[in-house]
Design an enzyme around this catalytic site. Structure first.
Site, PDB file in Angstrom:
ATOM      1  N   GLY A 358      43.633  35.310  46.786  1.00 60.82           N
ATOM      2  CA  GLY A 358      44.107  36.610  46.324  1.00 60.82           C
ATOM      3  C   GLY A 358      42.948  37.476  45.897  1.00 60.82           C
ATOM      4  O   GLY A 358      41.793  37.174  46.169  1.00 60.82           O
ATOM      5  N   PHE A 360      41.778  37.917  43.082  1.00 62.14           N
ATOM      6  CA  PHE A 360      40.916  37.396  42.019  1.00 62.14           C
ATOM      7  C   PHE A 360      40.233  36.103  42.377  1.00 62.14           C
ATOM      8  O   PHE A 360      39.377  35.627  41.658  1.00 62.14           O
ATOM      9  CB  PHE A 360      41.734  37.202  40.744  1.00 62.14           C
ATOM     10  CG  PHE A 360      42.443  38.450  40.345  1.00 62.14           C
ATOM     11  CD1 PHE A 360      41.700  39.536  39.901  1.00 62.14           C
ATOM     12  CD2 PHE A 360      43.811  38.558  40.452  1.00 62.14           C
ATOM     13  CE1 PHE A 360      42.335  40.709  39.561  1.00 62.14           C
ATOM     14  CE2 PHE A 360      44.446  39.734  40.111  1.00 62.14           C
ATOM     15  CZ  PHE A 360      43.713  40.813  39.667  1.00 62.14           C
ATOM     16  N   ASP A 474      50.131  44.227  37.979  1.00 63.36           N
ATOM     17  CA  ASP A 474      50.011  44.021  39.425  1.00 63.36           C
ATOM     18  C   ASP A 474      51.298  43.412  39.977  1.00 63.36           C
ATOM     19  O   ASP A 474      51.278  42.396  40.654  1.00 63.36           O
ATOM     20  CB  ASP A 474      48.800  43.135  39.729  1.00 63.36           C
ATOM     21  CG  ASP A 474      48.305  43.336  41.151  1.00 63.36           C
ATOM     22  OD1 ASP A 474      48.794  44.277  41.824  1.00 63.36           O
ATOM     23  OD2 ASP A 474      47.441  42.560  41.591  1.00 63.36           O
TER      24      ASP A 474
END
Ligand code: NAG
Ligand code: NAG
Ligand code: NAG
Ligand code: NAG
Ligand code: NAG
Ligand code: NAG
Ligand code: NAG
Length: 671
Positions: A358, A360, A474
């Site tokens: 993802g 991150f 998010d």
């Protein structure tokens, strides 16, 4: 015998006065417990060690070593003395060879006319004879051999025997080296070349013409039964003047041949040696020594290498499993996972365990070894230590969030440059895979509606039902994970703050995903519950329409889902926007509600959006959805939002909307 007896008292006196214990001056008897002051004539390689040990040969090849009593002794005398042929002797010897039971060639107790041996052969002749004089009666030779080689030419019985030789290297009588144990009533084998000291007795009785040879280890007294017992007429062999002593030889096989002590008597039975007074031969075989040394060196090398290797492994492991742990983290002990456990759980963060990648970082599947619990480990890279304390504190707080529509955060681990977050494992992965993946079975409307309600209640919990306000920042389909029962669970809450991390808190970067970003974020950069609601609206439309909020690949221009749904609604055909893959099988009221609510949440003006509590009420049909504005400028990320720019601090038209003021923190206290 008369001469011997007359001088005895004198000798005994001498013995006491001069304390020469080892040697009696009289010719026909002596006892040497060690050979310090012995009257020996040495020849060849024979030498006496400082400790009194007599070494006949070392273990070089083809060595000859002789040690004879210096003075000749009277045997077979012409004067016709009785018992002149009788003698009694015993000695202790030791044979050390390179390899056990492979010694060569042996020792011979010898009675010979001379201590000079010329033209003789070493090895199997033991330095006594050569091939041409072997067996001749003119040799006048009596030898008791301790033979450690099986010489075929002399019909030796084995390579470990005691033999009686007369003028020849071929024994007239021989026997394997054994002794008769009086206690055990049986023969016990000895190994001559074992390196162990052994005792040999040789006795000849002229009257009986009987030669007896007795062997025993030094640990026991002379056994009653001799090893060899042979009738032999020595008067036919020995000359009047004879020398007594030892000969030893090596061949291509070698031994160290040692005599430790020697007692000889022509006047009667020789006193047995006192073993305790004897010098000791070298304790171990040379070969053992060498081998021992090599083995020792090898062991040391191996041990050192092992220590180094384990040390290196230890250091490498420490490096491999190194983590960052600071004092302030102590209070988070229970939430702290060791890197080692996570490493093992994810099989070393192997690519096979990779669940996804993802914004991150990478997410790995793992199984905790101790509890067998399945986990998902998110590897988030972070560089700076700054702010980490606060961030971890927030992470820990979020670990205390408990809601069935949130992915449970179990704990964390910190390494240099990395933060690892441990979550419950969600077997059905993320929702977007179902919505857009071709291979997955499609979700039906019932399931979709349940997921939407679940996620809404999760977000409501974050916003209003916990002790602090938690902004998700998010919300999107790929952050909604499905558990085994296909319940939607919000994941990754608060992580968006990582993007802010290290940046100037006054001008935080906008975190989130394009298409889900509320328009005011561009101006203020501040996340609020309203921005979460905006993203949730985009998410609702996404689930209902089966399309991403912005589809760039759509020709001719990018397709903005909000605008599209709005167009459909304005046409009065909002259901046209529904996901074609549902093929019309949905509850029309619910679909319409979701689409309208999606639009409602997607309003450009923050204050116009409902709160999550209201969203829940609408979804549960506890409240009716108000009329939507007919101006498309009111929706989506419209740049026309300047019109609402002055309404940053509106009196909340939707009633219970939480404060829009957001700090840099994910959490806001003081609710
Ligand atoms: C054995 O003795 C001989 C003669 O003294 C000597 O030359 C040889 O080096 C010795 N061998 C060993 C192995 O000590
Ligand atoms: C000793 O033995 C030999 C036989 O070998 C014999 O001829 C001799 O007479 C004996 N006596 C002496 C004093 O040599
Ligand atoms: C054997 O020894 C004898 C006596 O010392 C000597 O005369 C003879 O030459 C030797 N023979 C050999 C083959 O060395
Ligand atoms: C012991 O050895 C001697 C000599 O070799 C032999 O004569 C005797 O028979 C043996 N005795 C036993 C009990 O084996
Ligand atoms: C030799 O044997 C005879 C007869 O058995 C015995 O009388 C004599 O004492 C023995 N001599 C020695 C020195 O042992
Ligand atoms: C021993 O040898 C001598 C000399 O050869 C001889 O006189 C004597 O008879 C022999 N004794 C026996 C018992 O054979
Ligand atoms: C030799 O034998 C005599 C008589 O048995 C004895 O007195 C003497 O001590 C013995 N000497 C040795 C050195 O054995």
């Amino acid at each position: 015998m008369a001469t011997g007896l007359t001088s005895l008292p004198f000798l005994v006196t001498l013995y006491f006065i001069h304390k020469i214990p080892l040697m009696l001056a009289q010719n026909d008897q002596f006892i040497y417990n060690g050979f310090h002051q012995a009257n020996l004539h040495l020849d060849g390689t024979a030498r006496i060690h400082p400790n009194g040990l007599l070494q006949l040969t070392n273990n070089s090849e083809k060595q000859l070593g002789y040690a004879f009593y210096e003075l000749p002794l009277k045997f077979n005398t012409s004067s016709g003395l009785t018992q002149s042929l009788s003698f009694s002797t015993n000695f202790v010897f030791a044979i050390l060879s390179e390899t056990p039971s492979k010694g060569g060639h042996g020792i011979a107790f010898t009675i010979s006319p001379s201590w000079k041996f010329t033209n003789v052969v070493a090895s199997n002749y033991l330095g006594l004879l050569n091939a041409s004089n072997n067996g001749l009666s003119t040799n006048h030779l009596l030898a008791i051999e301790l033979d450690t080689i099986e010489g075929q030419e002399f019909q030796d019985i084995d390579n470990n025997h005691v033999g009686i030789n007369v003028n020849s290297m071929k024994s007239i009588e021989s026997a394997p080296a054994t002794y008769f144990s009086d206690q055990e009533r049986k023969n016990i084998s000895l190994e001559l070349a074992s390196g162990n000291p052994m005792h040999l007795w040789i006795d000849y009785n002229e009257t009986e013409k009987l030669l007896k040879v007795t062997l025993a280890p030094t640990s026991i007294p002379k056994p009653n039964r001799p090893l060899l017992s042979t009738h032999i007429n020595l008067s036919q062999i020995l000359l009047e003047s004879m020398f007594v002593g030892f000969s030893a030889a090596t061949g291509t096989v070698t031994s160290d041949h040692y005599i430790l002590g020697w007692s000889f008597n022509k006047s009667g039975e020789a006193q047995s040696l006192d073993v305790s007074k004897l010098p000791q031969p070298p304790q171990q075989r040379k070969s053992k020594d060498k081998r021992g040394q090599i083995i020792m060196i090898l062991i040391i090398v191996v041990v050192v290498v092992l220590i180094l290797v384990t040390g290196a492994i230890f250091i490498l492991r420490r490096k491999k499993y190194a983590e960052m742990l600071e004092d302030w983290e102590n209070e988070y002990g229970p939430h702290r996972f060791s890197y080692k456990n996570l490493y093992k759980a994810t099989k070393g963060f192997s690519n096979k365990e990779l669940l996804g990648e993802g914004g991150f970082g990478k997410v790995y599947k793992g199984t905790l070894r101790s509890s067998n619990i399945q986990i998902a480990v998110k590897k988030v890279s972070h560089d700076s230590k700054q702010g980490m304390k606060e961030f971890v504190a927030e992470i820990i707080s979020m670990g205390r969030l408990r809601h069935r529509n949130l992915v449970q955060l179990l704990g964390y681990c910190r390494r240099n440059g990395e933060l690892l977050l441990v979550y419950d494992y969600m077997p059905n992965r993320s929702l977007d895979k179902f919505l857009y993946g071709n291979e997955k079975p499609n979700l039906n409307w019932l399931q979709r509606f349940q997921i939407l309600k679940g996620v809404a209640s999760g977000l409501l919990y974050l916003h209003e039902e916990w002790e602090q306000v938690v902004l998700h920042r998010d919300v999107k389909a790929s952050n909604v994970l499905l558990d085994a029962e296909l319940n939607g669970r919000l994941g990754d809450f608060g992580l968006a703050r990582l993007c802010d991390h290290g940046a100037n808190p006054q001008t935080t970067n906008v975190a989130g995903t394009v298409g889900y970003l509320a328009p005011e974020l561009n101006r203020t950069g501040r996340a609020t519950t309203c921005t979460d609601v905006f993203a949730f609206g985009a998410f609702m439309l996404e689930v209902a329409c089966g399309r991403r909020p912005i589809e760039i690949q759509c020709l001719p221009a990018e397709m903005i889902l909000v605008d599209y749904v709005f167009q459909c609604w304005r046409k009065g055909a909002i259901l046209d926007a529904s996901d074609p893959r549902l093929e019309g099988s949905y509850v029309k009221e619910e679909m319409e509600l979701v689409l309208k609510l999606g639009l409602f949440c997607s309003q450009s003006m923050p204050a116009a959006r409902p709160s999550m509590r209201q969203v829940m009420q609408f979804l549960d049909a506890d409240a009716d959805l108000p009329e939507l504005p007919h101006d498309d400028a009111c929706f989506g990320t419209s740049t026309n939002s300047e019109a609402y720019g002055l309404s940053l601090f509106p009196s909340s038209s939707m009633g219970s909307a939480p404060s829009m003021f957001s700090t840099d923190s994910i959490l806001r206290s003081g609710r």
